[in-house]
Design a protein around this motif. Structure first.
Motif, PDB file in Angstrom:
ATOM      1  N   UNK A   1      71.130 -40.712  83.601  1.00 41.18           N
ATOM      2  CA  UNK A   1      70.702 -40.450  82.231  1.00 41.18           C
ATOM      3  C   UNK A   1      71.192 -39.135  81.673  1.00 41.18           C
ATOM      4  N   UNK A   2      72.392 -38.681  82.079  1.00 41.95           N
ATOM      5  CA  UNK A   2      73.032 -37.438  81.616  1.00 41.95           C
ATOM      6  C   UNK A   2      72.362 -36.177  82.159  1.00 41.95           C
ATOM      7  N   UNK A   3      71.457 -36.319  83.123  1.00 46.70           N
ATOM      8  CA  UNK A   3      70.804 -35.144  83.707  1.00 46.70           C
ATOM      9  C   UNK A   3      71.797 -34.337  84.535  1.00 46.70           C
ATOM     10  N   UNK A   4      71.645 -33.010  84.539  1.00 45.07           N
ATOM     11  CA  UNK A   4      72.538 -32.119  85.291  1.00 45.07           C
ATOM     12  C   UNK A   4      73.997 -32.366  84.943  1.00 45.07           C
ATOM     13  N   UNK A   5      74.295 -32.480  83.655  1.00 45.07           N
ATOM     14  CA  UNK A   5      75.638 -32.883  83.244  1.00 45.07           C
ATOM     15  C   UNK A   5      76.712 -31.853  83.555  1.00 45.07           C
ATOM     16  N   UNK A   6      76.317 -30.600  83.771  1.00 50.50           N
ATOM     17  CA  UNK A   6      77.311 -29.590  84.128  1.00 50.50           C
ATOM     18  C   UNK A   6      78.001 -29.899  85.455  1.00 50.50           C
ATOM     19  N   UNK A   7      77.403 -30.730  86.290  1.00 51.60           N
ATOM     20  CA  UNK A   7      78.065 -31.105  87.537  1.00 51.60           C
ATOM     21  C   UNK A   7      79.331 -31.913  87.281  1.00 51.60           C
ATOM     22  N   UNK A   8      79.467 -32.470  86.086  1.00 55.21           N
ATOM     23  CA  UNK A   8      80.634 -33.281  85.736  1.00 55.21           C
ATOM     24  C   UNK A   8      81.519 -32.608  84.702  1.00 55.21           C
ATOM     25  N   UNK A   9      81.307 -31.354  84.441  1.00 53.59           N
ATOM     26  CA  UNK A   9      81.972 -30.661  83.340  1.00 53.59           C
ATOM     27  C   UNK A   9      83.337 -30.124  83.754  1.00 53.59           C
ATOM     28  N   UNK A  10      84.350 -30.379  82.942  1.00 60.47           N
ATOM     29  CA  UNK A  10      85.698 -29.871  83.198  1.00 60.47           C
ATOM     30  C   UNK A  10      86.130 -28.971  82.049  1.00 60.47           C
ATOM     31  N   UNK A  11      86.657 -27.796  82.383  1.00 63.97           N
ATOM     32  CA  UNK A  11      87.152 -26.875  81.370  1.00 63.97           C
ATOM     33  C   UNK A  11      86.196 -25.757  81.025  1.00 63.97           C
ATOM     34  N   UNK A  12      85.025 -25.724  81.666  1.00 64.74           N
ATOM     35  CA  UNK A  12      83.994 -24.748  81.326  1.00 64.74           C
ATOM     36  C   UNK A  12      83.498 -24.032  82.583  1.00 64.74           C
ATOM     37  N   UNK A  13      82.699 -22.972  82.370  1.00 63.26           N
ATOM     38  CA  UNK A  13      82.074 -22.238  83.455  1.00 63.26           C
ATOM     39  C   UNK A  13      80.568 -22.154  83.160  1.00 63.26           C
ATOM     40  N   UNK A  14      79.777 -23.135  83.592  1.00 62.88           N
ATOM     41  CA  UNK A  14      78.362 -23.200  83.215  1.00 62.88           C
ATOM     42  C   UNK A  14      77.490 -22.161  83.915  1.00 62.88           C
ATOM     43  N   UNK A  15      76.512 -21.668  83.150  1.00 63.25           N
ATOM     44  CA  UNK A  15      75.445 -20.798  83.636  1.00 63.25           C
ATOM     45  C   UNK A  15      74.132 -21.485  83.285  1.00 63.25           C
ATOM     46  N   UNK A  16      73.216 -21.578  84.249  1.00 60.55           N
ATOM     47  CA  UNK A  16      72.032 -22.416  84.079  1.00 60.55           C
ATOM     48  C   UNK A  16      70.752 -21.629  84.330  1.00 60.55           C
ATOM     49  N   UNK A  17      69.802 -21.747  83.415  1.00 56.93           N
ATOM     50  CA  UNK A  17      68.449 -21.246  83.594  1.00 56.93           C
ATOM     51  C   UNK A  17      67.530 -22.456  83.764  1.00 56.93           C
ATOM     52  N   UNK A  18      66.606 -22.391  84.723  1.00 56.64           N
ATOM     53  CA  UNK A  18      65.780 -23.564  84.972  1.00 56.64           C
ATOM     54  C   UNK A  18      64.436 -23.180  85.546  1.00 56.64           C
TER      55      UNK A  18
END
Length: 300
Positions: free
Chosen positions: A157-174
């Motif tokens: 359901x698109x959860x944790x979508x940064x695991x599939x992200x190309x071209x970016x450098x994700x930073x996550x607060x949780x």
């Protein structure tokens, strides 16, 4: 041919799903005591896109949450890790001839840390920060890497979508919280991700938020079942004034879990509730199956 096949099911999805949280969606699987967990998470999505064209998404992940340090009484430090992989299979009947395509690759690696608190008995609260090592950025075949990465989000359901992200450098607060009694449990979790572009052709920043609430019952110690409601909102801020509108995803997730200390198994059934252009492109009211196998262990 691969591009045409994915164009039918993924065109609106590519580039739209980006950002937020770690380890698999919480469903009340953790007691408010110091336990660590390692798990293999298998996601499966299958759809008959059109007559003669079928798409199957396989998304196995390795996830670890290590409760590694007790700072004070009731206060601990948890280290998180998640390695995402992407796999898909397409089957097409073209002019009466069958054609199959398959692709598999390692996607992104998440590493993070959270403080774990037990302010009152039976209640556990955690909050922290994580970074993503964007392994997908190393791939040069954009046409193959990005559709596969975007489609791998369908099983959850698109959860944790940064695991599939190309071209970016994700930073996550949780952050997450869970209250657990012997016969029932309730809780929730939130995540906020900032993903600036780092490749030459990526000049925007993806911003995403996700939230969920869950509850369940445990009639016997070895078996629990319940329901989770989750939502994901993704937006993009670019420099050319052509940013797409925010996209939202809502999923209802019934689940059942067997716990046989230290082993566990959990099945989740994702039902997509959102009704927007992205879901229409892949089939609104879509569904998928997620299976998690793993073990709990003590570090201290």
């Amino acid at each position: 041919m691969r591009g045409r096949i994915f164009g039918l099911s993924a065109l609106a999805l590519v580039g739209a799903l980006h950002s937020t949280s770690a380890e698999a969606q919480s469903t009340g699987e953790y007691a408010p005591t110091h336990r660590s967990r390692a798990a293999l998470d298998f996601g499966l999505y299958h759809r008959e896109v059109s007559r003669g064209l079928a798409l199957t998404i396989l998304s196995p992940d390795l996830r670890v949450a290590v409760d590694a340090l007790e700072v004070a009484d009731g206060v601990g430090l948890v280290f998180d890790g998640a390695l995402h992989t992407v796999g898909y299979i397409t089957h097409a009947e073209i002019f009466g001839r069958a054609q199959d395509n398959a692709e598999y690759r390692v996607a992104n690696l998440y590493l993070g840390a959270r403080a774990s608190l037990t302010p009152v008995e039976h209640l556990r609260v955690r909050a922290g920060l994580g970074l993503v090592a964007p392994i997908l950025n190393a791939y040069n075949d954009d046409d193959a890497a990005q559709p596969a990465a975007a489609l791998s989000l369908l099983p959850t359901g698109a959860w944790d979508s940064w695991l599939s992200l190309r071209g970016y450098l994700p930073i996550v607060l949780r952050a997450d919280a869970e209250y657990r009694e012997e016969l029932f449990f309730v809780g929730g979790e939130i995540g906020l991700g900032f993903s600036p572009g780092v490749l030459e052709h990526v000049d925007d920043t993806q911003i995403g938020a996700q939230f969920a609430a869950f509850g369940g019952v445990r009639l016997i110690p070895e078996f629990a079942f319940g329901l989770r409601l989750q939502g994901v909102v993704v937006d993009s801020t670019g420099s050319h004034g052509t940013d797409p509108d925010p996209i939202g995803y809502v999923s209802l997730v019934p689940f059942a879990r067997g716990e046989f200390d230290p082993l566990f198994v959990e099945a989740r059934f994702f039902v997509g509730l959102a009704d927007n252009d992205v879901y229409r492109s892949i089939g609104e009211k879509s569904w998928s199956l997620n299976l998690q196998l793993g073990a709990d262990f003590d570090v201290y």
